[in-house]
Design an enzyme around this catalytic site. Sequence first.
Site, PDB file in Angstrom:
ATOM      1  N   CYS A 131       0.887  -0.938   0.108  1.00 29.51           N
ATOM      2  CA  CYS A 131       0.080   0.002   0.219  1.00 29.51           C
ATOM      3  C   CYS A 131       0.920   1.158   0.086  1.00 29.51           C
ATOM      4  CB  CYS A 131      -0.926   0.067   1.449  1.00 29.51           C
ATOM      5  SG  CYS A 131      -0.214   0.137   2.997  1.00 29.51           S
ATOM      6  N   ALA A 163      -4.549  -2.335   9.818  1.00 26.89           N
ATOM      7  CA  ALA A 163      -3.372  -3.303   9.351  1.00 26.89           C
ATOM      8  C   ALA A 163      -3.955  -4.464  10.372  1.00 26.89           C
ATOM      9  CB  ALA A 163      -2.063  -2.715  10.027  1.00 26.89           C
ATOM     10  N   PRO A 165      -3.673  -8.903  10.736  1.00 27.28           N
ATOM     11  CA  PRO A 165      -2.803  -9.807  11.055  1.00 27.28           C
ATOM     12  C   PRO A 165      -1.758 -10.067   9.815  1.00 27.28           C
ATOM     13  CG  PRO A 165      -4.980 -10.897  11.023  1.00 27.28           C
ATOM     14  CD  PRO A 165      -5.037  -9.528  10.944  1.00 27.28           C
ATOM     15  N   GLY A 166      -2.292 -10.200   8.843  1.00 30.06           N
ATOM     16  CA  GLY A 166      -1.287 -10.384   7.669  1.00 30.06           C
ATOM     17  C   GLY A 166      -0.402  -9.336   7.391  1.00 30.06           C
ATOM     18  N   ARG A 168       0.708  -7.127   9.484  1.00 37.77           N
ATOM     19  CA  ARG A 168       1.537  -7.132  10.688  1.00 37.77           C
ATOM     20  C   ARG A 168       2.765  -8.199  10.543  1.00 37.77           C
ATOM     21  NH1 ARG A 168      -0.606  -4.049  15.001  1.00 37.77           N
ATOM     22  NH2 ARG A 168      -2.377  -3.035  13.970  1.00 37.77           N
ATOM     23  N   LYS A 169       2.454  -9.062   9.979  1.00 34.35           N
ATOM     24  CA  LYS A 169       3.482 -10.483   9.894  1.00 34.35           C
ATOM     25  C   LYS A 169       4.210  -9.974   8.847  1.00 34.35           C
ATOM     26  CE  LYS A 169       0.807 -14.730  11.166  1.00 34.35           C
ATOM     27  NZ  LYS A 169      -0.410 -14.888  10.649  1.00 34.35           N
ATOM     28  N   ASN A 170       4.007  -9.146   7.932  1.00 33.08           N
ATOM     29  CA  ASN A 170       4.548  -8.809   6.890  1.00 33.08           C
ATOM     30  C   ASN A 170       5.763  -7.654   6.982  1.00 33.08           C
ATOM     31  OD1 ASN A 170       3.014 -10.357   3.990  1.00 33.08           O
ATOM     32  ND2 ASN A 170       3.553 -11.376   6.115  1.00 33.08           N
ATOM     33  N   ASN A 273      -4.976   3.197   2.738  1.00 33.80           N
ATOM     34  CA  ASN A 273      -4.020   2.051   2.482  1.00 33.80           C
ATOM     35  C   ASN A 273      -4.841   0.780   1.737  1.00 33.80           C
ATOM     36  OD1 ASN A 273      -5.040   2.638   5.193  1.00 33.80           O
ATOM     37  ND2 ASN A 273      -3.744   0.554   5.512  1.00 33.80           N
TER      38      ASN A 273
END
Length: 304
Positions: A131, A163, A165-166, A168-170, A273
């Site tokens: 984004c 934002a 979970p995906g 945040r993991k990335n 975003n």
Amino acid sequence: MTKKIKCALIGPGNIGTDLLAKLQRSAVLEPVWMVGIDPESDGLKRAREMGIKTTADGVDGLIPHMQADGVQIVFDATSAYVHAENSRKVNAQGALMIDLTPAAIGPFCVPPVNLIEHVGKGEMNVNMVTCGGQATIPMVAAVSRVQPVAYGEIIATVSSKSAGPGTRKNIDEFTRTTASAVEKVGGAKKGKAIIILNPAEPPLIMRDTVHCLLESEPDQAKITESIHAMIQEVQKYVPGYKLVNGPVFDGKRVSVFLEVEGLGDYLPKYAGNLDIMTAAAARTAEMFAEEILAGRLTLKPVHA
């Protein structure tokens, strides 16, 4: 009734759900499948209520149905870790993969900068960067098409709520992929990317800062004109994209300050975003779909 190209979405989170809303308005794309891994997920429930076919068995739950349902374009809005495997399976079925994760195994696509050149190449995987990349790379490109950019730095600030979970993991993949695309698509010799998740309540609108360090004194009039022209290009698919301040010139540095307001398709308008990512992905898919419908592009299975 005009013919539409059938699509599937993998990942029923914030991005996948927002993208689904946009695809339903498309004149050339028809979403028919939503793929997840949690049968209880809100995104899958919502898709089911809309009459979209769903599976909670991941991409393996989709593959057996792709041929019968005529799925030619698949969007991956999961996570960088699983994207390569998802893409391999989808490409083997002869479908184009549009990657909304920061995996970046395919070439970067930022529509106002380089979409046209991708469509003619018949690629089977294109990556939508991030984004932050979609919001800022057009500005770096607007400067670099006027004169060389030695260093480009982008700071994307998004609300915590947008934002999932995906995302945040990335975070690490986000910064690496965005910095790489600032160079490869934006045209900066060196790129850097920073993402900030802001927990403020009520949630803040997406804000982006772009700094470009030039090799020579900036041609202020030309750069200003180029930036305004590029903003109008982005606004064609993200109407809430706007220049808040700039370009500000300080020696060889050019700075641009942006805000991105979303359409409010899934999350409220502060989540620009999501919009800039999903609108860019939909725009990209539509260009490919138009080529397929016109008979200029034939997708072929790719066997790894």
